[in-house]
Design an enzyme around this catalytic site. Structure first.
Site, mmCIF file in Angstrom:
data_model
loop_
_atom_site.group_PDB
_atom_site.id
_atom_site.type_symbol
_atom_site.label_atom_id
_atom_site.label_comp_id
_atom_site.label_asym_id
_atom_site.label_seq_id
_atom_site.Cartn_x
_atom_site.Cartn_y
_atom_site.Cartn_z
ATOM 1 N N ARG A 18 -2.446 -2.005 -3.602
ATOM 2 C CA ARG A 18 -3.689 -1.274 -3.364
ATOM 3 C C ARG A 18 -3.655 0.008 -4.200
ATOM 4 O O ARG A 18 -2.673 0.749 -4.166
ATOM 5 C CB ARG A 18 -3.808 -0.916 -1.889
ATOM 6 C CG ARG A 18 -5.032 -0.081 -1.623
ATOM 7 C CD ARG A 18 -4.833 0.849 -0.476
ATOM 8 N NE ARG A 18 -6.014 1.669 -0.343
ATOM 9 C CZ ARG A 18 -5.996 2.847 0.252
ATOM 10 N NH1 ARG A 18 -4.888 3.339 0.737
ATOM 11 N NH2 ARG A 18 -7.096 3.555 0.344
ATOM 12 N N ASN A 36 0.884 -1.175 0.000
ATOM 13 C CA ASN A 36 0.000 0.000 0.000
ATOM 14 C C ASN A 36 0.918 1.220 0.000
ATOM 15 O O ASN A 36 1.469 1.595 1.036
ATOM 16 C CB ASN A 36 -0.892 -0.031 1.248
ATOM 17 C CG ASN A 36 -1.839 1.152 1.292
ATOM 18 O OD1 ASN A 36 -1.790 2.044 0.442
ATOM 19 N ND2 ASN A 36 -2.695 1.165 2.300
ATOM 20 N N GLY A 45 -15.515 2.134 14.080
ATOM 21 C CA GLY A 45 -16.525 1.077 14.015
ATOM 22 C C GLY A 45 -16.126 -0.169 14.800
ATOM 23 O O GLY A 45 -16.962 -0.834 15.406
ATOM 24 N N LYS A 77 3.260 0.690 3.263
ATOM 25 C CA LYS A 77 3.078 -0.436 4.181
ATOM 26 C C LYS A 77 3.168 -1.706 3.363
ATOM 27 O O LYS A 77 2.771 -1.716 2.194
ATOM 28 C CB LYS A 77 1.677 -0.384 4.802
ATOM 29 C CG LYS A 77 1.497 0.691 5.840
ATOM 30 C CD LYS A 77 0.131 0.489 6.499
ATOM 31 C CE LYS A 77 -0.270 1.730 7.249
ATOM 32 N NZ LYS A 77 -1.695 1.872 7.443
ATOM 33 N N GLY A 134 -13.492 5.290 10.006
ATOM 34 C CA GLY A 134 -12.097 5.517 10.415
ATOM 35 C C GLY A 134 -11.812 6.999 10.334
ATOM 36 O O GLY A 134 -12.729 7.812 10.483
ATOM 37 N N ASN A 135 -10.568 7.377 10.052
ATOM 38 C CA ASN A 135 -10.291 8.798 9.847
ATOM 39 C C ASN A 135 -11.131 9.319 8.686
ATOM 40 O O ASN A 135 -11.666 10.412 8.739
ATOM 41 C CB ASN A 135 -8.807 9.022 9.583
ATOM 42 C CG ASN A 135 -8.042 9.002 10.890
ATOM 43 O OD1 ASN A 135 -8.514 9.514 11.900
ATOM 44 N ND2 ASN A 135 -6.864 8.401 10.875
ATOM 45 N N GLY A 158 -11.328 1.909 12.482
ATOM 46 C CA GLY A 158 -10.941 2.365 13.823
ATOM 47 C C GLY A 158 -12.110 2.653 14.758
ATOM 48 O O GLY A 158 -12.163 2.123 15.879
ATOM 49 N N ASN A 199 -13.818 -0.197 17.346
ATOM 50 C CA ASN A 199 -13.432 0.064 18.744
ATOM 51 C C ASN A 199 -14.436 0.844 19.590
ATOM 52 O O ASN A 199 -14.483 0.664 20.792
ATOM 53 C CB ASN A 199 -12.118 0.844 18.764
ATOM 54 C CG ASN A 199 -10.971 0.017 18.257
ATOM 55 O OD1 ASN A 199 -10.651 -1.011 18.840
ATOM 56 N ND2 ASN A 199 -10.372 0.429 17.160
ATOM 57 N N HIS A 213 -13.067 3.049 -0.293
ATOM 58 C CA HIS A 213 -13.058 2.011 0.764
ATOM 59 C C HIS A 213 -13.697 0.705 0.285
ATOM 60 O O HIS A 213 -14.144 -0.105 1.091
ATOM 61 C CB HIS A 213 -13.843 2.451 2.018
ATOM 62 C CG HIS A 213 -13.283 3.600 2.765
ATOM 63 N ND1 HIS A 213 -14.083 4.575 3.345
ATOM 64 C CD2 HIS A 213 -12.016 3.955 3.051
ATOM 65 C CE1 HIS A 213 -13.322 5.464 3.946
ATOM 66 N NE2 HIS A 213 -12.066 5.118 3.793
ATOM 67 N N HIS A 218 -17.865 1.779 7.282
ATOM 68 C CA HIS A 218 -16.406 1.874 7.484
ATOM 69 C C HIS A 218 -16.147 3.216 8.148
ATOM 70 O O HIS A 218 -16.232 4.260 7.515
ATOM 71 C CB HIS A 218 -15.690 1.772 6.133
ATOM 72 C CG HIS A 218 -14.199 1.928 6.237
ATOM 73 N ND1 HIS A 218 -13.308 0.883 6.087
ATOM 74 C CD2 HIS A 218 -13.439 3.014 6.502
ATOM 75 C CE1 HIS A 218 -12.076 1.329 6.248
ATOM 76 N NE2 HIS A 218 -12.120 2.623 6.492
HETATM 77 P P1 ADP Z 1 -7.638 5.232 8.821
HETATM 78 O O1 ADP Z 1 -8.844 5.738 8.112
HETATM 79 O O2 ADP Z 1 -6.509 6.225 8.869
HETATM 80 O O3 ADP Z 1 -7.217 3.836 8.430
HETATM 81 P P2 ADP Z 1 -8.513 3.990 11.265
HETATM 82 O O4 ADP Z 1 -9.481 3.078 10.633
HETATM 83 O O5 ADP Z 1 -7.312 3.401 11.902
HETATM 84 O O6 ADP Z 1 -8.104 5.170 10.318
HETATM 85 O O7 ADP Z 1 -9.315 4.829 12.384
HETATM 86 C C1 ADP Z 1 -8.661 5.799 13.141
HETATM 87 C C2 ADP Z 1 -9.649 6.433 14.108
HETATM 88 O O8 ADP Z 1 -10.256 5.420 14.923
HETATM 89 C C3 ADP Z 1 -8.986 7.380 15.081
HETATM 90 O O9 ADP Z 1 -8.981 8.694 14.604
HETATM 91 C C4 ADP Z 1 -9.857 7.281 16.300
HETATM 92 O O10 ADP Z 1 -10.769 8.355 16.280
HETATM 93 C C5 ADP Z 1 -10.656 6.010 16.136
HETATM 94 N N1 ADP Z 1 -10.436 5.071 17.250
HETATM 95 C C6 ADP Z 1 -9.442 4.174 17.397
HETATM 96 N N2 ADP Z 1 -9.590 3.518 18.598
HETATM 97 C C7 ADP Z 1 -10.695 4.034 19.183
HETATM 98 C C8 ADP Z 1 -11.383 3.788 20.415
HETATM 99 N N3 ADP Z 1 -10.949 2.878 21.288
HETATM 100 N N4 ADP Z 1 -12.485 4.515 20.666
HETATM 101 C C9 ADP Z 1 -12.922 5.449 19.799
HETATM 102 N N5 ADP Z 1 -12.324 5.713 18.626
HETATM 103 C C10 ADP Z 1 -11.237 5.023 18.319
#
Ligand code: ADP
Length: 419
Positions: A91, A7, A337, A14, A210-211, A335, A339, A180, A208
């Site tokens: 990717r 990627n 979804g 990565k 994440g950021n 991230g 966590n 995505h 999905h």
């Molecule tokens: P990317 O889109 O860069 O791949 P990720 O899927 O890793 O990002 O998601 C990153 C985001 O996930 C972080 O900005 C954070 O807000 C969120 N995150 C990670 N762990 C937790 C957690 N335990 N609780 C809430 N949000 C979390």
């Protein structure tokens, strides 16, 4: 078969090496600060200590050479020789309208990805650097490209068209592409496995988060709608991106603030908006949850940002429920979804009318695969860690296998025609 997944970005990439028979990760790592002094390689072979070193040279080819060296290193590596790498999967963010599936790399494919750089200026050019570097250090090894946009290419026109003059679509390709896709496809496939039902029979909404965040309506294994559009700015509220917004705000802000269109879109809407812009505090949902839950002085705007994020997603879930004429499963990934059980709970609050009922206890998990719906929920609800690299490796391995099958049958055909 061993497949290396890459990627590649402009100053970092990565990698992950898979053993496809077991789908196990043999090693993974990251090269950072490519093109700058102090290019570093962080590497970890499964079951061994992590390794970190400075790379010699300063371009993607030098970085890729360093990766091959560490992969074959007796102490830190997992391979006896680079010849054990059967294929490489890359990717690629943008595959435009041409690619609705992964393909093997040839010069024509590379040129098409390069031509799409206009639509993905930050991503497609470095992806090509990664492909070229691999061609140099692994000559003759077959390579595949797996596109973030491909899964959404079967959206019907009423979902992908913008209601602007049709000629602009024809002239410039202005339409919704969606992103995505690899992640949406992976978690939809996994949800079907967990349900023990064929994906082709199911209606699934995949979130999905994440950021960057997007949501997709997956009907019968195909994405029929998704929230990101021409670029990844459209759709949900995100960490720093506004998501959906009236485009008339752009010239209004240009006039009022003396900004260029570029500054409004890239500066304000891509980097300073979303939950960061609304809260004025952070783009990270952990910080926002903590601030919003402060027992002494709950942060009002952090709470507002979280509620806006959940509300926008709820609206999309409602819309996709209707677009598919029902729903069998709702999936959370990436991230947030995976966590944030707090956010999953916020999103599902108010969706009971659609038969979506979260189980408070089962939902209290972070970073694991889990079914989190209540027994009485008509829609099954899952948290599923995404694994885009594995999907890339699978599609690469399938293409290689298909290619050798095709080569074998071509050989048979050629033999037959000899007589
Ligand atoms: P990317 O889109 O860069 O791949 P990720 O899927 O890793 O990002 O998601 C990153 C985001 O996930 C972080 O900005 C954070 O807000 C969120 N995150 C990670 N762990 C937790 C957690 N335990 N609780 C809430 N949000 C979390």
């Amino acid at each position: 078969m061993r497949v290396l997944v890459i990627n590649c970005g402009s100053s970092s990439f990565k990698y992950r090496l898979f053993e496809m028979e077991t789908e196990a990760t043999l090693a993974k790592g990251l090269v950072e600060r490519i093109g700058a002094p102090g290019t570093t390689l962080k590497h970890q072979a499964t079951g061994k200590d992590p390794y970190q070193a400075e790379c010699k040279g300063s371009d993607h080819t030098a970085a890729m050479t360093a990766v091959l060296e560490v992969l074959t290193d007796p102490q830190w590596g997992v391979l006896k020789s680079v010849e054990e790498i059967a294929a490489v999967g890359h990717r690629i963010v943008h595959g435009g309208e041409r690619f609705s599936r992964s393909v093997l790399v040839d010069e024509d494919v590379i040129q098409y990805i390069a031509a799409l750089s206009e639509l993905a200026p930050l991503h497609n050019p470095p992806h090509i650097m990664g492909i070229r570097a691999c061609q140099r250090v692994l000559p003759g090894v077959p390579m595949a490209v797996v596109f973030d946009t491909a899964f959404h290419q079967e959206m019907p026109p009423e979902a992908f068209m913008y209601a602007i003059p049709y000629e602009l679509y024809e002239k410039y390709g202005i339409r919704r592409y969606g992103f995505h896709g690899t992640s949406h496809k992976y978690v939809a496939t996994r949800a079907a496995e967990l349900m023990g039902r064929p994906l082709a029979e199911l209606k699934i909404i995949t979130c999905h988060l994440g950021n960057g965040s997007s949501v997709a309506a997956v009907k019968g294994g195909r994405s029929i709608d998704t929230s990101m559009g021409f670029t990844p700015l459209e759709g949900l509220v995100m960490g720093t991106r506004s998501g959906d917004i009236d485009p008339a705000v752009v010239p209004f802000l240009m006039n009022k603030e003396g900004l260029t269109a570029e500054q409004v879109i890239n500066g304000l809407f891509n980097k300073q908006s979303g939950v960061l812009g609304v809260s004025g505090l952070s783009h990270d949902f952990r910080d926002l949850e903590d601030a919003a839950a402060d027992p002494v002085k709950p942060h009002r705007r952090a709470r507002l940002a979280l509620e806006m994020f959940a509300y926008r997603l709820r609206k999309y879930i409602g819309a996709y429920f209707v677009a598919m004429g029902g729903l069998d499963a709702l999936v959370f990934t990436a991230g947030i979804g995976e966590n944030s059980y707090e956010m999953r709970a916020r999103v599902c609050r108010g969706l009971e009318c659609l038969g979506i009922i979260l189980d408070g206890e089962r939902n209290r998990v972070r970073g694991v695969e889990a079914e989190i719906g209540a027994p009485e929920s008509r829609v099954r609800i899952f948290a599923i860690p995404t694994n885009e690299e594995l999907l890339i490796a699978r599609e690469t391995a399938d293409l290689i296998a298909g290619d050798s099958r095709a080569a074998a049958s071509a050989a048979v055909r050629a033999k037959k025609t000899e007589f």
